[in-house]
Design a protein around this motif. Sequence first.
Motif, PDB file in Angstrom:
ATOM      1  N   GLY A 177       0.808  -1.211   0.000  1.00  0.00           N
ATOM      2  CA  GLY A 177       0.000   0.000   0.000  1.00  0.00           C
ATOM      3  C   GLY A 177       0.840   1.258   0.000  1.00  0.00           C
ATOM      4  N   MET A 178       1.929   1.256   0.763  1.00  0.00           N
ATOM      5  CA  MET A 178       2.785   2.434   0.831  1.00  0.00           C
ATOM      6  C   MET A 178       3.532   2.656  -0.475  1.00  0.00           C
ATOM      7  SD  MET A 178       2.130   3.697   3.713  1.00  0.00           S
ATOM      8  CE  MET A 178       3.365   4.989   3.610  1.00  0.00           C
ATOM      9  N   ALA A 179       3.929   1.573  -1.149  1.00  0.00           N
ATOM     10  CA  ALA A 179       4.671   1.704  -2.403  1.00  0.00           C
ATOM     11  C   ALA A 179       3.854   2.455  -3.442  1.00  0.00           C
ATOM     12  CB  ALA A 179       5.056   0.318  -2.924  1.00  0.00           C
ATOM     13  N   PHE A 180       2.566   2.132  -3.520  1.00  0.00           N
ATOM     14  CA  PHE A 180       1.708   2.861  -4.459  1.00  0.00           C
ATOM     15  C   PHE A 180       1.228   4.175  -3.867  1.00  0.00           C
ATOM     16  CE2 PHE A 180      -2.456   3.889  -6.269  1.00  0.00           C
ATOM     17  CZ  PHE A 180      -2.136   3.932  -7.622  1.00  0.00           C
ATOM     18  N   GLY A 181       0.896   4.152  -2.571  1.00  0.00           N
ATOM     19  CA  GLY A 181       0.289   5.321  -1.943  1.00  0.00           C
ATOM     20  C   GLY A 181       1.190   6.537  -1.892  1.00  0.00           C
ATOM     21  N   THR A 182       2.479   6.351  -1.607  1.00  0.00           N
ATOM     22  CA  THR A 182       3.368   7.510  -1.540  1.00  0.00           C
ATOM     23  C   THR A 182       3.545   8.155  -2.912  1.00  0.00           C
ATOM     24  OG1 THR A 182       5.279   6.031  -1.724  1.00  0.00           O
ATOM     25  CG2 THR A 182       4.627   6.724   0.493  1.00  0.00           C
ATOM     26  N   MET A 185       0.447  10.080  -3.408  1.00  0.00           N
ATOM     27  CA  MET A 185       0.496  11.298  -2.591  1.00  0.00           C
ATOM     28  C   MET A 185       1.304  12.382  -3.288  1.00  0.00           C
ATOM     29  SD  MET A 185       1.916  11.839   1.335  1.00  0.00           S
ATOM     30  CE  MET A 185       3.403  10.899   1.030  1.00  0.00           C
ATOM     31  N   ALA A 186       2.421  11.996  -3.883  1.00  0.00           N
ATOM     32  CA  ALA A 186       3.241  12.968  -4.602  1.00  0.00           C
ATOM     33  C   ALA A 186       2.470  13.569  -5.762  1.00  0.00           C
ATOM     34  CB  ALA A 186       4.527  12.298  -5.090  1.00  0.00           C
ATOM     35  N   TYR A 187       1.764  12.719  -6.498  1.00  0.00           N
ATOM     36  CA  TYR A 187       0.988  13.238  -7.633  1.00  0.00           C
ATOM     37  C   TYR A 187      -0.136  14.140  -7.156  1.00  0.00           C
ATOM     38  CZ  TYR A 187      -2.264  13.439 -11.516  1.00  0.00           C
ATOM     39  OH  TYR A 187      -3.127  13.892 -12.486  1.00  0.00           O
ATOM     40  N   ALA A 188      -0.862  13.716  -6.116  1.00  0.00           N
ATOM     41  CA  ALA A 188      -1.963  14.531  -5.589  1.00  0.00           C
ATOM     42  C   ALA A 188      -1.457  15.877  -5.088  1.00  0.00           C
ATOM     43  CB  ALA A 188      -2.678  13.780  -4.471  1.00  0.00           C
ATOM     44  N   SER A 189      -0.219  15.914  -4.595  1.00  0.00           N
ATOM     45  CA  SER A 189       0.350  17.164  -4.094  1.00  0.00           C
ATOM     46  C   SER A 189       0.600  18.177  -5.202  1.00  0.00           C
ATOM     47  CB  SER A 189       1.659  16.873  -3.359  1.00  0.00           C
ATOM     48  OG  SER A 189       1.461  15.996  -2.265  1.00  0.00           O
ATOM     49  N   ALA A 265      11.891   0.678  -2.796  1.00  0.00           N
ATOM     50  CA  ALA A 265      12.317   1.775  -3.664  1.00  0.00           C
ATOM     51  C   ALA A 265      11.139   2.667  -4.040  1.00  0.00           C
ATOM     52  CB  ALA A 265      12.985   1.220  -4.924  1.00  0.00           C
ATOM     53  N   MET A 266      10.004   2.080  -4.389  1.00  0.00           N
ATOM     54  CA  MET A 266       8.824   2.875  -4.732  1.00  0.00           C
ATOM     55  C   MET A 266       8.373   3.727  -3.555  1.00  0.00           C
ATOM     56  SD  MET A 266       6.358   0.434  -7.058  1.00  0.00           S
ATOM     57  CE  MET A 266       6.732   0.123  -8.785  1.00  0.00           C
ATOM     58  N   THR A 267       8.379   3.132  -2.371  1.00  0.00           N
ATOM     59  CA  THR A 267       7.984   3.879  -1.171  1.00  0.00           C
ATOM     60  C   THR A 267       8.928   5.048  -0.920  1.00  0.00           C
ATOM     61  OG1 THR A 267       7.067   1.866  -0.182  1.00  0.00           O
ATOM     62  CG2 THR A 267       7.535   3.705   1.298  1.00  0.00           C
ATOM     63  N   ALA A 268      10.223   4.800  -1.029  1.00  0.00           N
ATOM     64  CA  ALA A 268      11.217   5.850  -0.775  1.00  0.00           C
ATOM     65  C   ALA A 268      11.116   6.972  -1.794  1.00  0.00           C
ATOM     66  CB  ALA A 268      12.619   5.237  -0.782  1.00  0.00           C
ATOM     67  N   VAL A 269      10.952   6.619  -3.071  1.00  0.00           N
ATOM     68  CA  VAL A 269      10.858   7.644  -4.115  1.00  0.00           C
ATOM     69  C   VAL A 269       9.613   8.496  -3.925  1.00  0.00           C
ATOM     70  CG1 VAL A 269      10.488   8.001  -6.594  1.00  0.00           C
ATOM     71  CG2 VAL A 269      12.219   6.373  -5.812  1.00  0.00           C
ATOM     72  N   GLY A 270       8.481   7.860  -3.690  1.00  0.00           N
ATOM     73  CA  GLY A 270       7.247   8.617  -3.486  1.00  0.00           C
ATOM     74  C   GLY A 270       7.303   9.499  -2.261  1.00  0.00           C
ATOM     75  N   ARG A 276       9.554  16.965  -1.216  1.00  0.00           N
ATOM     76  CA  ARG A 276      10.074  18.029  -2.069  1.00  0.00           C
ATOM     77  C   ARG A 276       8.943  18.938  -2.575  1.00  0.00           C
ATOM     78  NH1 ARG A 276      14.907  18.326  -5.013  1.00  0.00           N
ATOM     79  NH2 ARG A 276      14.842  19.691  -6.835  1.00  0.00           N
ATOM     80  N   ILE A 277       7.871  18.318  -3.011  1.00  0.00           N
ATOM     81  CA  ILE A 277       6.724  19.093  -3.510  1.00  0.00           C
ATOM     82  C   ILE A 277       6.104  19.912  -2.383  1.00  0.00           C
ATOM     83  CG2 ILE A 277       4.410  18.930  -4.515  1.00  0.00           C
ATOM     84  CD1 ILE A 277       5.388  16.394  -5.957  1.00  0.00           C
ATOM     85  N   ALA A 278       5.984  19.315  -1.197  1.00  0.00           N
ATOM     86  CA  ALA A 278       5.390  20.023  -0.051  1.00  0.00           C
ATOM     87  C   ALA A 278       6.212  21.261   0.294  1.00  0.00           C
ATOM     88  CB  ALA A 278       5.301  19.080   1.152  1.00  0.00           C
ATOM     89  N   PHE A 279       7.523  21.136   0.258  1.00  0.00           N
ATOM     90  CA  PHE A 279       8.375  22.288   0.567  1.00  0.00           C
ATOM     91  C   PHE A 279       8.147  23.418  -0.440  1.00  0.00           C
ATOM     92  CE2 PHE A 279      12.269  24.748   0.063  1.00  0.00           C
ATOM     93  CZ  PHE A 279      12.508  25.147   1.373  1.00  0.00           C
TER      94      PHE A 279
END
Length: 284
Positions: A177-182, A185-189, A265-270, A276-279
């Motif tokens: 879930g985290m691998a896809f979810g993060t 989250m980045a895209y939604a941001s 890796a997917m979780t870490a990248v997301g 970065r986007i939030a900042f």
Amino acid sequence: MSDSRTTPEAVSDDARLALAGGARPRRFGAWYVAEHRLRVMWSYGQTIIATGFGEPLIYLYAMGVGLATLVDQNLGAEAAGVGYLVYVAPALLCSAGLTTATIEFSYPVLLGYKWNPTFSGIHAGPIRPGQIVDGLVISVVIRLAATMAVYFVFMLLFGAVPSPTGWMAIVVATLTGMAFGTLLMAYASTIRDDTGQLAMVERLVVLPLTLFSGTFFPLTELPWFLQWIGWLSPLWHGTELARVLTFGYAEPIWLTVLHVVVLVAMTAVGWAWSRRIAFRRLTA
């Protein structure tokens, strides 16, 4: 003689935060955000509880008494040497993890940035943008782990976990879930004007992943030109890894390691992309 007073322009961002609320709130800011998100989740807790208990009961009953009976009678045991319910249950667990993460990392993120900009309000205090993202991640991990644990209990009740290492599938489903979810989250941001982008993600990304990730049948049963979807899908990697743990699904050790690497890796990248986007978005 120079003026020893510090002008507002000379105060660093960290110093402003320290002046605003002290070092302790800044240090544990992510946990304050996580507490906030968990309280928000509790506001629709009845829905979470109903789906948390109802979904595994319905799905596993349908598979164990319905489809699995037909499959086992007509085709016998799977090539893996187990019945269809044992084969498909880990996939349902990981699919539930992906669905839950999609719910929590899509519209609630857009809500916090745009519709009800609570993230801007939180950032007005001594909490950094990265801590807001970290708090979101912590809260969703807690919900995922709890939901997956309940789902796993139903798997045990239905006799779908013959291996003693099966409990580790809870961790795998959470990581799936985290691998896809993060990444979501980045895209939604990045969304500033909602024109149905997240609805399209659910229809054109989440649904195909569920169908083409070896969930209900081996990935090799798909046409060769569709099998690449599984290799890119966190759901396939999570499902295959969960099968190894729940009933000893036979696969090369390098493939098992690859599953873990891809999910992490997917979780870490997301996660890093979201920070970065939030900042950029909250400090612009």
